[in-house]
Write an enzyme that holds these catalytic residues in place. Structure first.
Site, short mmCIF file in Angstrom:
data_model
loop_
_atom_site.label_atom_id
_atom_site.label_comp_id
_atom_site.label_asym_id
_atom_site.label_seq_id
_atom_site.Cartn_x
_atom_site.Cartn_y
_atom_site.Cartn_z
N CYS A 2 0.84 -1.19 0.00
CA CYS A 2 0.00 0.00 0.00
C CYS A 2 0.88 1.26 0.00
CB CYS A 2 -0.94 0.10 1.19
SG CYS A 2 -2.08 -1.27 1.30
N ARG A 27 3.80 -0.14 -4.87
CA ARG A 27 3.57 -0.69 -3.53
C ARG A 27 2.26 -1.46 -3.43
NH1 ARG A 27 6.88 1.74 0.28
NH2 ARG A 27 5.50 0.96 1.87
N TRP A 73 -2.92 -2.66 -1.68
CA TRP A 73 -2.62 -4.07 -1.87
C TRP A 73 -3.46 -4.77 -0.81
CZ3 TRP A 73 -0.64 -8.27 0.84
CH2 TRP A 73 -0.18 -9.35 0.08
N ASN A 99 -1.55 1.96 5.85
CA ASN A 99 -0.75 0.85 5.34
C ASN A 99 -0.33 0.03 6.55
OD1 ASN A 99 1.17 -0.82 4.15
ND2 ASN A 99 2.76 0.76 4.16
N GLY A 100 -0.63 -1.28 6.50
CA GLY A 100 -0.27 -2.14 7.63
C GLY A 100 -1.44 -3.02 7.99
N GLU A 467 17.36 -17.31 -7.99
CA GLU A 467 16.94 -15.94 -8.27
C GLU A 467 16.40 -15.81 -9.69
OE1 GLU A 467 15.95 -13.33 -7.30
OE2 GLU A 467 16.34 -11.84 -8.84
N LYS A 471 12.74 -14.32 -10.98
CA LYS A 471 12.54 -13.26 -11.98
C LYS A 471 11.55 -13.72 -13.04
CE LYS A 471 13.55 -10.33 -10.41
NZ LYS A 471 14.13 -10.49 -9.14
N GLU A 474 7.83 -14.20 -11.54
CA GLU A 474 7.05 -13.06 -11.07
C GLU A 474 6.61 -12.13 -12.19
OE1 GLU A 474 8.99 -10.49 -8.21
OE2 GLU A 474 10.89 -10.69 -9.24
N HIS A 490 18.14 -36.19 -8.89
CA HIS A 490 17.48 -36.75 -7.70
C HIS A 490 15.97 -36.55 -7.75
CE1 HIS A 490 21.34 -37.68 -5.93
NE2 HIS A 490 21.74 -36.44 -6.19
N LYS A 584 5.84 -4.15 -4.10
CA LYS A 584 7.19 -3.91 -3.61
C LYS A 584 7.04 -3.53 -2.13
CE LYS A 584 11.38 -2.31 -5.64
NZ LYS A 584 11.81 -3.57 -6.23
#
Ligand code: F6R
Length: 589
Positions: A2, A27, A73, A99-100, A467, A471, A474, A490, A584
């Site tokens: 947010c 955000r 968000w 936000n929170g 990583e 990328k 997402e 395996h 983010k």
């Protein structure tokens, strides 16, 4: 998660808030809203979806000197207009953006029987609580202070009231920064600096449990005690253009290409500072690298770099699992947290757990003034500039550069580390040509229809395989998985069928023969082998050349995969800057 912005001043408050929201959209972007403050009421406009091309001219609402905005968000309640912020009190005179997460909102709601709630959010409790205290006769500031001191959980809040010529902001656990404008008594307040970077670079960071009243002056006080707090403004040297897309279609490709100089910027740390952190590391015992997601892959790479370069064992934990390791912590433990935003809730919680055991903390962080930079005992700034795309790219390689330099510093070979990284930086600059990017785009065209792909690496490049998978996942929504090269046989090799893309990250070190053998094994099962390597090899169906830079290989090997992920996203019609379901700055647990 947010984004919040508030403005008080003589400029066009609606426009400033709408523009600010656009720069905060990374955000959270499922819905947005704005409230303007008039003498007798607060006007509110909300909309589901991204703010995108919406302009302030389209807003047919009256506006005065004060406005607040929010981009969401979702946590509590679906993505609907009713759940979008700002939320208002019963009389429509108090509006709040938040936000929170308010953990005790259900108990508080149960108390407020005579209030009418219209959303499913935890946030809506706040304007009603404030309204309750106003009804009891308290002024707006005191009412807000009382309301906020009842909240449990994390919050950054901005509140306004009809007829009140000011804004109130407060934080506990979620970021909030104040911008001091050029005009007389002009103030900005936002979750992040880029929201007002076009207007001012003079900022004041709020600390946890602080409330700020912005009217004729700014007054910071402790939420619980009301005690005044003096804090001098800081000047931020970020360039507003760094936070703009410029001529690029997306922030992601802009930020990927900015890696032409992010490594050399990251290593511009003073020798004294690096050596002090290196001493802390060398004096420590049973230390931990801790981080989440992409930053977590950098942290994992740190364990390999330290083992290889400094002959030092450092543990690794993802932040959310770190509290399970607290039995191993002593006052000799050092915790190195890696974070772009410096605000990630899981990492902050891990730091709390460590601090409780007397552990010292070093941060490797991109955002100056963020919570981690304030709470860590020391921090090293990544200096990548604002990273707006949700997917981290330039901050990642900047973090990798710092961690690599630290390993050299611990080994007493700081100069050698600097030379290696300067050389890597120059070579990255040289390869990032239009032709290089076009070649990778051609590869993306070839494989864009696949719904799965695999990435393998060994040693320093195993964390980069993980990583690389993040990328691709997402931004392109292709199912991608990273493995240590040796692990494929395996189990996962069963997933390879004719044509399955498999990216092989190769470094010119002792892992090279084995990773190439793993590539041969995949090829034998029909896999389409994409080699990211300093030299071509007959096993590769497609070769992406990278410079041979020794222990800096994770930095150069991840960049082409970032470019590939970007083009896969664009070719598959996805917006790489704002991937679905993500945001983010993950400020919730
Ligand atoms: C993925 C990505 C995330 C972050 C993670 C931690 O591209 O950016 O996985 O790395 O959410 O965030 P920070 O680095 O801000 O602590």
């Amino acid at each position: 998660m947010c984004g919040i912005i508030g403005y008080r001043g003589d400029k066009d408050s609606k426009r400033i808030v709408i523009e600010g929201l656009k720069s905060l959209e990374y955000r959270g972007y499922d819905s947005w809203g704005i409230a303007t403050v008039l003498n007798d009421r607060v006007a509110v406009f909300k909309k589901v979806g991204k703010i995108g091309g919406f302009s302030a001219d389209q807003l047919k609402m009256e506006a005065g000197r004060i406005a607040i905005g929010h981009t969401r968000w979702a946590t509590h309640g679906n993505v609907t207009e009713a759940n979008a912020h700002p939320h208002v009190s019963c009389d429509g005179k108090i509006a709040v953006v938040h936000n929170g997460i308010i953990e005790n909102y259900q108990e508080l709601k149960a108390e407020l029987k005579d209030h009418k709630f219209v959303s499913q959010t935890d946030t809506e409790i706040i304007p009603h609580l404030i309204e309750g205290y106003v009804r009891e006769g308290y002024g707006f500031v005191e009412a807000t202070k009382r309301a906020l001191s009842r909240l449990e959980g994390r919050f950054a809040v901005v509140a306004v009231m009809a007829g009140y010529d000011g804004l109130i902001g407060a934080r506990r656990g979620s970021p909030l920064v104040l911008g001091l404008g050029g005009g007389e008594r002009e103030y900005f307040i936002a979750s992040d600096i880029p929201a007002f970077l076009n207007h001012t670079r003079n900022v004041v960071f709020l600390e946890d449990n602080e409330l700020v009243v912005l009217n004729k002056d700014y007054r910071i006080m402790n939420i619980k005690t009301g005690e005044d707090i003096k804090r001098e403004p800081q000047h931020i040297d970020w360039d507003a253009a760094q936070a703009e897309k410029g001529d690029y279609p997306h922030f992601m490709i802009k930020e990927v290409l900015e890696q032409r100089d992010t490594v050399s910027r990251a290593i511009k740390q003073s020798d004294g500072e690096i050596m002090e952190v290196a001493k802390m590391l060398n004096d420590s015992f049973g230390s931990f690298f801790v981080a989440c997601g992409t930053a977590g892959k950098v942290a994992l790479a740190g364990t390999y770099l330290f083992s290889r370069i400094a002959n030092k064992h450092v543990n690794f934990s993802v932040s959310s699992e770190f509290p399970n390791y607290t039995h191993f912590l002593t006052d000799k433990t050092l915790m190195i947290v890696v974070s772009q935003s410096g605000e990630t809730a899981d990492t902050l919680e891990a730091m709390d757990a460590a601090r409780a055991k007397g552990v010292k903390i070093v941060g490797v962080v991109n955002v100056m003034g963020s919570t981690i930079t304030r709470q860590a005992d020391r921090f090293l700034l990544v200096k990548a500039g604002p990273e707006k795309c949700v997917a981290s790219t330039k901050a990642t390689t900047g973090q990798l550069a710092i961690v690599t330099l630290l390993a050299y510093a611990c080994a007493g070979r700081l100069e050698e580390g600097r030379e290696l990284l300067e050389d890597a930086s120059a070579k990255i600059n040289a390869i990032l040509t239009e032709e290089y990017v076009a070649n990778i785009r051609a590869l993306a065209e070839k494989i864009k229809g696949w719904e799965s792909m695999y990435i393998i690496g060994r040693g320093l490049n195993y964390p980069m395989a993980l990583e690389a998978a993040i990328k691709v996942q997402e931004v392109s929504y292709i199912h991608a998985e990273g493995f240590a090269g040796g692990e494929l046989k395996h189990g996962p090799i069963a997933l390879i069928s004719n044509g399955t893309p498999c990216i092989v990250l190769v470094a010119n070190d002792e892992t090279k023969p084995d990773i190439l053998s793993n590539a041969v094994e995949v090829k034998a099962r029909g896999g389409f082998i994409i080699g990211v390597a300093p030299k071509n090899n007959e096993v590769f169906d497609f070769w992406i050349p990278v410079p041979d830079v020794g222990n800096a290989s994770p930095i150069v090997n991840i960049i082409p995969v970032q470019i590939l992920a970007y083009h896969l996203a664009v070719l598959r019609g996805c917006n790489p800057d704002m991937p679905r379901n993500l945001a983010k700055s993950v400020t919730v647990k």
